[in-house]
Motif scaffolding. Structure first.
Motif, mmCIF file in Angstrom:
data_model
loop_
_atom_site.group_PDB
_atom_site.id
_atom_site.type_symbol
_atom_site.label_atom_id
_atom_site.label_comp_id
_atom_site.label_asym_id
_atom_site.label_seq_id
_atom_site.Cartn_x
_atom_site.Cartn_y
_atom_site.Cartn_z
ATOM 1 N N ARG A 1 -2.095 1.225 21.982
ATOM 2 C CA ARG A 1 -1.347 0.223 21.208
ATOM 3 C C ARG A 1 -1.784 -1.193 21.572
ATOM 4 O O ARG A 1 -1.899 -2.060 20.716
ATOM 5 N N ASP A 2 -2.045 -1.410 22.847
ATOM 6 C CA ASP A 2 -2.432 -2.743 23.291
ATOM 7 C C ASP A 2 -3.807 -3.149 22.765
ATOM 8 O O ASP A 2 -4.082 -4.344 22.615
ATOM 9 N N ARG A 3 -4.676 -2.178 22.487
ATOM 10 C CA ARG A 3 -6.023 -2.501 21.978
ATOM 11 C C ARG A 3 -6.015 -2.843 20.499
ATOM 12 O O ARG A 3 -6.888 -3.555 20.017
ATOM 13 N N TYR B 1 0.837 -1.200 0.000
ATOM 14 C CA TYR B 1 0.000 0.000 0.000
ATOM 15 C C TYR B 1 0.874 1.253 0.000
ATOM 16 O O TYR B 1 1.713 1.439 0.880
ATOM 17 N N ALA B 2 0.654 2.088 -0.998
ATOM 18 C CA ALA B 2 1.411 3.340 -1.159
ATOM 19 C C ALA B 2 2.909 3.081 -1.153
ATOM 20 O O ALA B 2 3.692 3.864 -0.611
ATOM 21 N N GLY B 3 3.317 1.962 -1.771
ATOM 22 C CA GLY B 3 4.740 1.657 -1.873
ATOM 23 C C GLY B 3 5.413 1.503 -0.528
ATOM 24 O O GLY B 3 6.528 2.027 -0.335
ATOM 25 N N THR B 4 4.790 0.835 0.409
ATOM 26 C CA THR B 4 5.223 0.564 1.788
ATOM 27 C C THR B 4 4.955 1.722 2.743
ATOM 28 O O THR B 4 5.138 1.583 3.949
ATOM 29 N N GLU B 5 4.504 2.869 2.239
ATOM 30 C CA GLU B 5 4.328 4.039 3.105
ATOM 31 C C GLU B 5 3.172 3.872 4.089
ATOM 32 O O GLU B 5 3.200 4.408 5.198
ATOM 33 N N SER B 6 2.143 3.120 3.701
ATOM 34 C CA SER B 6 1.023 2.909 4.622
ATOM 35 C C SER B 6 1.504 2.261 5.914
ATOM 36 O O SER B 6 1.155 2.696 7.018
ATOM 37 N N GLU B 7 2.302 1.207 5.803
ATOM 38 C CA GLU B 7 2.833 0.562 7.006
ATOM 39 C C GLU B 7 3.685 1.536 7.821
ATOM 40 O O GLU B 7 3.603 1.559 9.056
ATOM 41 N N ALA B 8 4.495 2.332 7.146
ATOM 42 C CA ALA B 8 5.371 3.269 7.854
ATOM 43 C C ALA B 8 4.553 4.311 8.611
ATOM 44 O O ALA B 8 4.891 4.688 9.749
ATOM 45 N N ILE B 9 3.480 4.789 8.004
ATOM 46 C CA ILE B 9 2.607 5.775 8.665
ATOM 47 C C ILE B 9 1.971 5.177 9.915
ATOM 48 O O ILE B 9 1.906 5.814 10.973
ATOM 49 N N ILE B 10 1.506 3.942 9.800
ATOM 50 C CA ILE B 10 0.905 3.268 10.952
ATOM 51 C C ILE B 10 1.959 3.066 12.038
ATOM 52 O O ILE B 10 1.693 3.251 13.234
ATOM 53 N N GLY B 11 3.178 2.705 11.633
ATOM 54 C CA GLY B 11 4.253 2.501 12.599
ATOM 55 C C GLY B 11 4.563 3.761 13.385
ATOM 56 O O GLY B 11 4.770 3.711 14.610
ATOM 57 N N ARG B 12 4.574 4.907 12.710
ATOM 58 C CA ARG B 12 4.847 6.161 13.410
ATOM 59 C C ARG B 12 3.693 6.521 14.348
ATOM 60 O O ARG B 12 3.910 7.080 15.431
ATOM 61 N N TRP B 13 2.472 6.208 13.943
ATOM 62 C CA TRP B 13 1.323 6.455 14.833
ATOM 63 C C TRP B 13 1.397 5.567 16.066
ATOM 64 O O TRP B 13 1.176 6.031 17.193
ATOM 65 N N LEU B 14 1.718 4.291 15.876
ATOM 66 C CA LEU B 14 1.844 3.387 17.015
ATOM 67 C C LEU B 14 2.937 3.853 17.974
ATOM 68 O O LEU B 14 2.781 3.775 19.202
ATOM 69 N N ALA B 15 4.041 4.346 17.429
ATOM 70 C CA ALA B 15 5.154 4.791 18.270
ATOM 71 C C ALA B 15 4.769 5.981 19.134
ATOM 72 O O ALA B 15 5.297 6.147 20.246
ATOM 73 N N SER B 16 3.854 6.804 18.633
ATOM 74 C CA SER B 16 3.455 8.010 19.375
ATOM 75 C C SER B 16 2.213 7.804 20.223
ATOM 76 O O SER B 16 1.849 8.668 21.024
ATOM 77 N N ALA B 17 1.548 6.659 20.062
ATOM 78 C CA ALA B 17 0.282 6.423 20.751
ATOM 79 C C ALA B 17 0.509 6.011 22.202
ATOM 80 O O ALA B 17 1.566 5.491 22.577
ATOM 81 N N ASP B 18 -0.502 6.236 23.013
ATOM 82 C CA ASP B 18 -0.495 5.779 24.395
ATOM 83 C C ASP B 18 -0.383 4.250 24.422
ATOM 84 O O ASP B 18 -0.995 3.562 23.606
ATOM 85 N N PRO B 19 0.397 3.675 25.340
ATOM 86 C CA PRO B 19 0.542 2.219 25.399
ATOM 87 C C PRO B 19 -0.788 1.478 25.490
ATOM 88 O O PRO B 19 -0.933 0.385 24.924
ATOM 89 N N ALA B 20 -1.757 2.045 26.174
ATOM 90 C CA ALA B 20 -3.064 1.395 26.288
ATOM 91 C C ALA B 20 -3.752 1.309 24.936
ATOM 92 O O ALA B 20 -4.451 0.334 24.638
#
Length: 344
Positions: A74-76, A53-72
């Motif tokens: 991420r766990d959901r 998706y989007a030449g791998t960029e979709s995964e990268a965008i999700i990864g950056r969101w997960l890194a900045s998200a509250d641990p709770a």
């Protein structure tokens, strides 16, 4: 939001999933993160992406969101991605071989910034790789803790059954889900694929539940689409091409029925179409694919919409794709149900 298990597994997910094919393509990173925030705030848990998706960029965008998200938060999240198609020009950069999948999985883990992917799906059948090789890889990936569950996407009934049989015969993992196109305008999977899923305990994760926008009411019978819509930008786009679907009178019967029920219910056409898909047999979670947060918010309104039997029947009748007498029609059903005798 309601929840169901991923097929026969014990993992619960929301009945609406967030599809992320638009991330990094039609939706920028800020908009993508806004959609993810809105989805989890509404009780959504299943987030679906793919390495292509989007030449791998979709995964990268999700990864950056997960890194900045509250641990709770991420766990959901129950995280799903896919592999099969090439992301580089390397000769072994496609298919379901052990070599390609091992490299693809490690790359997805890096981009997503996680140690384990909840649902790792093969994006399509590979005619060149033995099923035994693919299933063994998935079994090893589960044992290594890199993935938790294994899923399929865009498989036919026989391909699905062969994959399940190989896993069972070898005492290895078997798939828990299948991700097909499924909506009121594309119901042919009900002939073989849905029964195969039900028989083997696979949950369906339908993609394109709005038929590429057709079931939202945005396209008109006598007006070729223009503007900032999927078909406005490319009227010949894929299976939802305007001249293909627009030439079929059944399309307009379905659109009219969805519109009528939406008016009676006081909701959007998209919500009616999504509710119908959520209520179909074997469906675990319906994948939403929105360009904007506003579109996503409207789609999420389908989370608690339950159509009554009469409404479901009206939609079923309008969208019936029709079959011949055999093997899926009346004659075939009678033979399968043992209601006639005498050979052929």
């Amino acid at each position: 939001m309601r929840y169901r298990t991923l097929g026969a597994s014990g993992c619960a997910v929301s009945t609406l999933a967030l599809g992320t094919m638009t991330f990094g393509a039609e939706t920028d990173e800020a908009g993508s993160h806004e959609q993810l925030d809105r989805f989890v705030d509404a009780g959504g848990t299943l987030v679906d992406t793919a390495d292509v998706y989007a030449g791998t960029e979709s995964e990268a965008i999700i990864g950056r969101w997960l890194a900045s998200a509250d641990p709770a938060v991420r766990d959901r999240v129950v995280l799903a991605t896919k592999a099969r198609f090439p992301t580089t020009d390397e000769p072994n950069s496609a298919g379901l071989s052990r070599r390609h999948l091992s490299l693809a999985l490690d790359a997805s883990l890096r981009r997503l910034g996680v140690e384990t992917i909840d649902l790792y799906q093969v994006h399509a059948w590979d005619p060149y790789t033995p099923v035994e090789e693919t299933v063994r890889f998935m079994d090893d990936a589960v044992s290594a803790g890199k993935i938790r569950y294994f899923g399929l996407s865009n498989f036919t009934g026989w391909q699905l059954q062969k994959t399940v049989d190989v896993g069972l015969h070898r005492h290895q993992v078997t798939p828990v889900t299948l991700q097909p196109q499924y909506n009121l305008l594309a119901r042919e999977i009900e002939w073989e694929i849905v029964p195969a899923c039900a028989a083997n305990g696979l949950g369906l994760l339908p993609w394109s539940p709005l038929g590429g926008g057709w079931l939202t009411g945005k396209y008109q019978r006598d007006a070729r689409p223009t503007g900032a819509t999927r078909l406005g930008e490319n009227p010949e786009r894929g299976v939802e091409a305007y001249d293909l679907r627009g030439a079929d009178e059944r399309t307009w019967d379905v659109v009219d029925t969805v519109q009528t029920i939406a008016r009676e219910r006081g909701c959007s056409m998209a919500q009616v179409a999504l509710a119908w898909t959520q209520q179909r047999p074997a469906v675990t979670s319906v994948i939403l694919g929105a360009r904007t947060t506003e579109q996503l918010a409207d789609n999420l309104g389908a989370a608690d919409l339950v159509l009554d039997p009469e409404e479901m029947q009206r939609l079923d009748e309008a969208s019936d794709p029709g079959v011949g007498q055999y093997p899926y029609g009346r004659l075939g059903r009678e033979q399968r149900d043992r209601r006639i005798s005498g050979g052929r």
